[in-house]
Design an enzyme around this catalytic site. Structure first.
Site, PDB file in Angstrom:
ATOM      1  N   GLY A  48       7.213   9.928  -7.070  1.00  0.00           N
ATOM      2  CA  GLY A  48       6.785   8.521  -7.078  1.00  0.00           C
ATOM      3  C   GLY A  48       7.207   7.768  -8.320  1.00  0.00           C
ATOM      4  O   GLY A  48       6.643   6.714  -8.625  1.00  0.00           O
ATOM      5  N   GLY A  78       4.546   6.393 -12.146  1.00  0.00           N
ATOM      6  CA  GLY A  78       3.648   7.317 -11.436  1.00  0.00           C
ATOM      7  C   GLY A  78       2.576   6.583 -10.652  1.00  0.00           C
ATOM      8  O   GLY A  78       2.242   5.440 -10.961  1.00  0.00           O
ATOM      9  N   LYS A  95       8.252  -6.038 -11.180  1.00  0.00           N
ATOM     10  CA  LYS A  95       9.080  -6.505 -12.291  1.00  0.00           C
ATOM     11  C   LYS A  95       9.974  -7.687 -11.924  1.00  0.00           C
ATOM     12  O   LYS A  95      10.354  -8.467 -12.791  1.00  0.00           O
ATOM     13  CB  LYS A  95       9.948  -5.342 -12.799  1.00  0.00           C
ATOM     14  CG  LYS A  95       9.116  -4.319 -13.534  1.00  0.00           C
ATOM     15  CD  LYS A  95       9.669  -2.925 -13.438  1.00  0.00           C
ATOM     16  CE  LYS A  95       9.310  -2.295 -12.128  1.00  0.00           C
ATOM     17  NZ  LYS A  95       9.583  -0.865 -12.007  1.00  0.00           N
ATOM     18  N   GLU A 104       0.285  -6.070 -16.874  1.00  0.00           N
ATOM     19  CA  GLU A 104       0.392  -4.914 -17.766  1.00  0.00           C
ATOM     20  C   GLU A 104       1.321  -3.827 -17.210  1.00  0.00           C
ATOM     21  O   GLU A 104       2.083  -3.197 -17.939  1.00  0.00           O
ATOM     22  CB  GLU A 104      -1.006  -4.332 -18.031  1.00  0.00           C
ATOM     23  CG  GLU A 104      -1.044  -3.154 -18.981  1.00  0.00           C
ATOM     24  CD  GLU A 104      -0.456  -3.469 -20.367  1.00  0.00           C
ATOM     25  OE1 GLU A 104      -0.873  -4.466 -20.976  1.00  0.00           O
ATOM     26  OE2 GLU A 104       0.427  -2.709 -20.811  1.00  0.00           O
ATOM     27  N   LYS A 154      12.672  -4.743 -17.699  1.00  0.00           N
ATOM     28  CA  LYS A 154      11.598  -4.584 -18.689  1.00  0.00           C
ATOM     29  C   LYS A 154      11.991  -5.216 -20.037  1.00  0.00           C
ATOM     30  O   LYS A 154      11.161  -5.854 -20.694  1.00  0.00           O
ATOM     31  CB  LYS A 154      11.252  -3.102 -18.839  1.00  0.00           C
ATOM     32  CG  LYS A 154      10.581  -2.559 -17.572  1.00  0.00           C
ATOM     33  CD  LYS A 154      10.560  -1.052 -17.525  1.00  0.00           C
ATOM     34  CE  LYS A 154       9.858  -0.540 -16.272  1.00  0.00           C
ATOM     35  NZ  LYS A 154      10.092   0.890 -16.020  1.00  0.00           N
ATOM     36  N   PHE A 170       0.861  -1.192   0.000  1.00  0.00           N
ATOM     37  CA  PHE A 170       0.000   0.000   0.000  1.00  0.00           C
ATOM     38  C   PHE A 170       0.894   1.239   0.000  1.00  0.00           C
ATOM     39  O   PHE A 170       0.710   2.189   0.733  1.00  0.00           O
ATOM     40  CB  PHE A 170      -0.948  -0.022   1.208  1.00  0.00           C
ATOM     41  CG  PHE A 170      -2.210   0.775   0.994  1.00  0.00           C
ATOM     42  CD1 PHE A 170      -3.107   0.426  -0.009  1.00  0.00           C
ATOM     43  CD2 PHE A 170      -2.502   1.869   1.799  1.00  0.00           C
ATOM     44  CE1 PHE A 170      -4.274   1.161  -0.221  1.00  0.00           C
ATOM     45  CE2 PHE A 170      -3.664   2.608   1.607  1.00  0.00           C
ATOM     46  CZ  PHE A 170      -4.551   2.256   0.598  1.00  0.00           C
ATOM     47  N   ASP A 183      16.255  -1.409 -13.931  1.00  0.00           N
ATOM     48  CA  ASP A 183      14.800  -1.394 -14.136  1.00  0.00           C
ATOM     49  C   ASP A 183      14.484  -1.563 -15.633  1.00  0.00           C
ATOM     50  O   ASP A 183      13.637  -2.384 -16.008  1.00  0.00           O
ATOM     51  CB  ASP A 183      14.219  -0.069 -13.600  1.00  0.00           C
ATOM     52  CG  ASP A 183      12.745   0.044 -13.892  1.00  0.00           C
ATOM     53  OD1 ASP A 183      11.948  -0.585 -13.183  1.00  0.00           O
ATOM     54  OD2 ASP A 183      12.382   0.750 -14.855  1.00  0.00           O
ATOM     55  N   THR A 225       4.017  -4.950  -4.050  1.00  0.00           N
ATOM     56  CA  THR A 225       5.089  -4.713  -3.081  1.00  0.00           C
ATOM     57  C   THR A 225       6.330  -4.233  -3.841  1.00  0.00           C
ATOM     58  O   THR A 225       6.355  -4.233  -5.067  1.00  0.00           O
ATOM     59  CB  THR A 225       5.420  -6.004  -2.286  1.00  0.00           C
ATOM     60  OG1 THR A 225       5.888  -6.993  -3.193  1.00  0.00           O
ATOM     61  CG2 THR A 225       4.198  -6.530  -1.538  1.00  0.00           C
ATOM     62  N   VAL A 255       5.656  -3.019 -17.540  1.00  0.00           N
ATOM     63  CA  VAL A 255       6.384  -2.264 -18.571  1.00  0.00           C
ATOM     64  C   VAL A 255       5.535  -1.062 -18.972  1.00  0.00           C
ATOM     65  O   VAL A 255       4.353  -1.215 -19.304  1.00  0.00           O
ATOM     66  CB  VAL A 255       6.674  -3.135 -19.828  1.00  0.00           C
ATOM     67  CG1 VAL A 255       7.581  -2.385 -20.798  1.00  0.00           C
ATOM     68  CG2 VAL A 255       7.306  -4.463 -19.446  1.00  0.00           C
TER      69      VAL A 255
HETATM   70  N1  HSE Z   1      11.037   3.217 -11.505  1.00  0.00           N
HETATM   71  C1  HSE Z   1      10.311   2.919 -12.681  1.00  0.00           C
HETATM   72  C2  HSE Z   1      10.553   4.017 -13.708  1.00  0.00           C
HETATM   73  C3  HSE Z   1       8.861   2.796 -12.356  1.00  0.00           C
HETATM   74  O1  HSE Z   1      11.100   5.064 -13.331  1.00  0.00           O
HETATM   75  O2  HSE Z   1      10.240   3.850 -14.874  1.00  0.00           O
HETATM   76  C4  HSE Z   1       8.010   2.217 -13.432  1.00  0.00           C
HETATM   77  O3  HSE Z   1       8.383   0.908 -13.749  1.00  0.00           O
END
Ligand code: HSE
Length: 339
Positions: A205, A320, A124, A148, A223, A8, A219, A95, A151
């Site tokens: 965020g 976001g 991911k 979904e 993806k 959360f 990250d 999480t 990515v």
């Molecule tokens: N930290 C990732 C980004 C979040 O900045 O794209 C979305 O996957």
């Protein structure tokens, strides 16, 4: 439809806000009456309520720095224990992402699928490491498994390829897959320091819980691996592909590139080479006239090269609170909505 929300934080709260905003459209248009019967969060507390948790009150508690357990219905066990002991129709796994181990999210997903619960995840780690196992487990238990948001957040890249471009062979997917680094590069070009830009990306965020995962390229690499495995049918791990992030790109390198009519972008790419599926992540100097050069801030953009349709490009939010929350919502509608 009864939901369990695991996590959360930014995304979980974004989804809760959307569920509140969209209660009537979900009922009227999709025949969906959603009840959140459990929320598990390591830091904010874990609660259950078979009659449905008051999401507005839950969001208020967090905004005021309080624990969810103040709402009553405290659940003493772990998130995994909640999945194992609380009955629900769908589990939403939001999480934090651990790209190296995929835990604890992978255990949560396995437990839910074993119970025949539908699952959607924005996480991911499990997808980059164990996608094929999880998809098999879902099939064996007649559960639906969606991802979904892993990515391009809620921008429908995976749905676009699976549903709308069905029948096309995908030859290459290439573009900007990480919002945080694109945001940092955009702000640095405007004169902000790397540190200040990263701080802003965290406040907005966009960044991962441990932002090293963004700036070192992991990250985007996760993806790329998810795309290789889900779209190209490969069975690869993140470590199979070369990866370089943006930490070595200085403000002066950015100005120098600009003076030569170029702009740095962190580019993720997956492509077929003979029988093999290849992938890579690295910063590239893109010509200012190239469409990817104009993608600024946390926006992502991906060009899908196909046999029948040539190049199809999708541009949209890549990170976001609401945007990633929306990816879970669209998967919930896909799992249970009448369309
Ligand atoms: N930290 C990732 C980004 C979040 O900045 O794209 C979305 O996957």
């Amino acid at each position: 439809m009864r939901l369990l929300l695991l996590g959360f934080g930014t995304v979980g709260q974004g989804l809760a806000e959307l569920l509140l905003q969209k209660t009537s459209i979900l009922k009227e248009k999709y025949g969906l009456d959603l009840q959140v019967v459990g929320i598990a969060d390591m830091l904010k507390g874990s609660i259950t309520n078979t009659a449905g948790i008051d999401l507005s009150a839950a969001i208020d508690k967090i905004k005021n720095g309080k624990l969810l357990t103040e709402l009553g219905g405290a659940f003493g066990g772990s998130a995994l224990a909640m999945v194992e002991s609380v009955n629900a129709d769908m589990m939403v796994e939001m999480t934090y992402t651990d790209i190296k181990s995929g835990e604890p999210a992978t255990s949560h997903i396995r437990a839910a699928l074993k119970k025949g619960m539908h699952v959607t995840t924005t996480n991911k780690g499990p997808m980059a490491l164990f996608y094929h196992d999880l998809a098999k487990l879902a099939k064996a238990n007649k559960a639906k498994f969606f991802y979904e948001g892993t990515v391009m957040s809620g921008t429908p890249l995976l749905n676009l390829i699976r549903e709308t471009l069905a029948g096309c062979q995908v030859i290459e997917i290439k573009g900007i897959l990480n919002g945080t680094t694109n945001y940092i590069l955009t702000r640095m070009e405007e004169g902000m320091s790397y540190e200040a830009a990263l701080k802003q990306a965290q406040e907005l965020g966009y960044a991962e819980a441990v932002p090293d995962a963004d700036v070192l390229g992991w990250d985007a690499l996760a993806k790329v691996t998810i795309l290789a495995n889900t779209v190209f049918g490969a069975d690869r791990k993140p470590g199979d592909f070369p990866c370089k992030g943006i930490t070595e790109i200085t403000s002066s390198a950015i100005s120098d590139a600009r003076s030569r009519g170029k702009r740095f972008k962190l580019i993720g790419r997956v492509w077929r080479e003979g029988d093999q599926v290849k992938g890579s992540v690295n910063p590239q100097e893109v010509d200012l006239s190239h469409p990817l050069a104009g993608i600024m801030g946390a926006t992502n953009a991906v060009t899908i090269t196909t046999d029948a349709m040539g190049e199809v490009t999708i541009i949209g939010p890549g990170a976001g609170r609401i945007q990633t929350g929306y990816s879970a919502l669209v998967d919930i509608i896909a799992a249970g909505g009448a369309r």
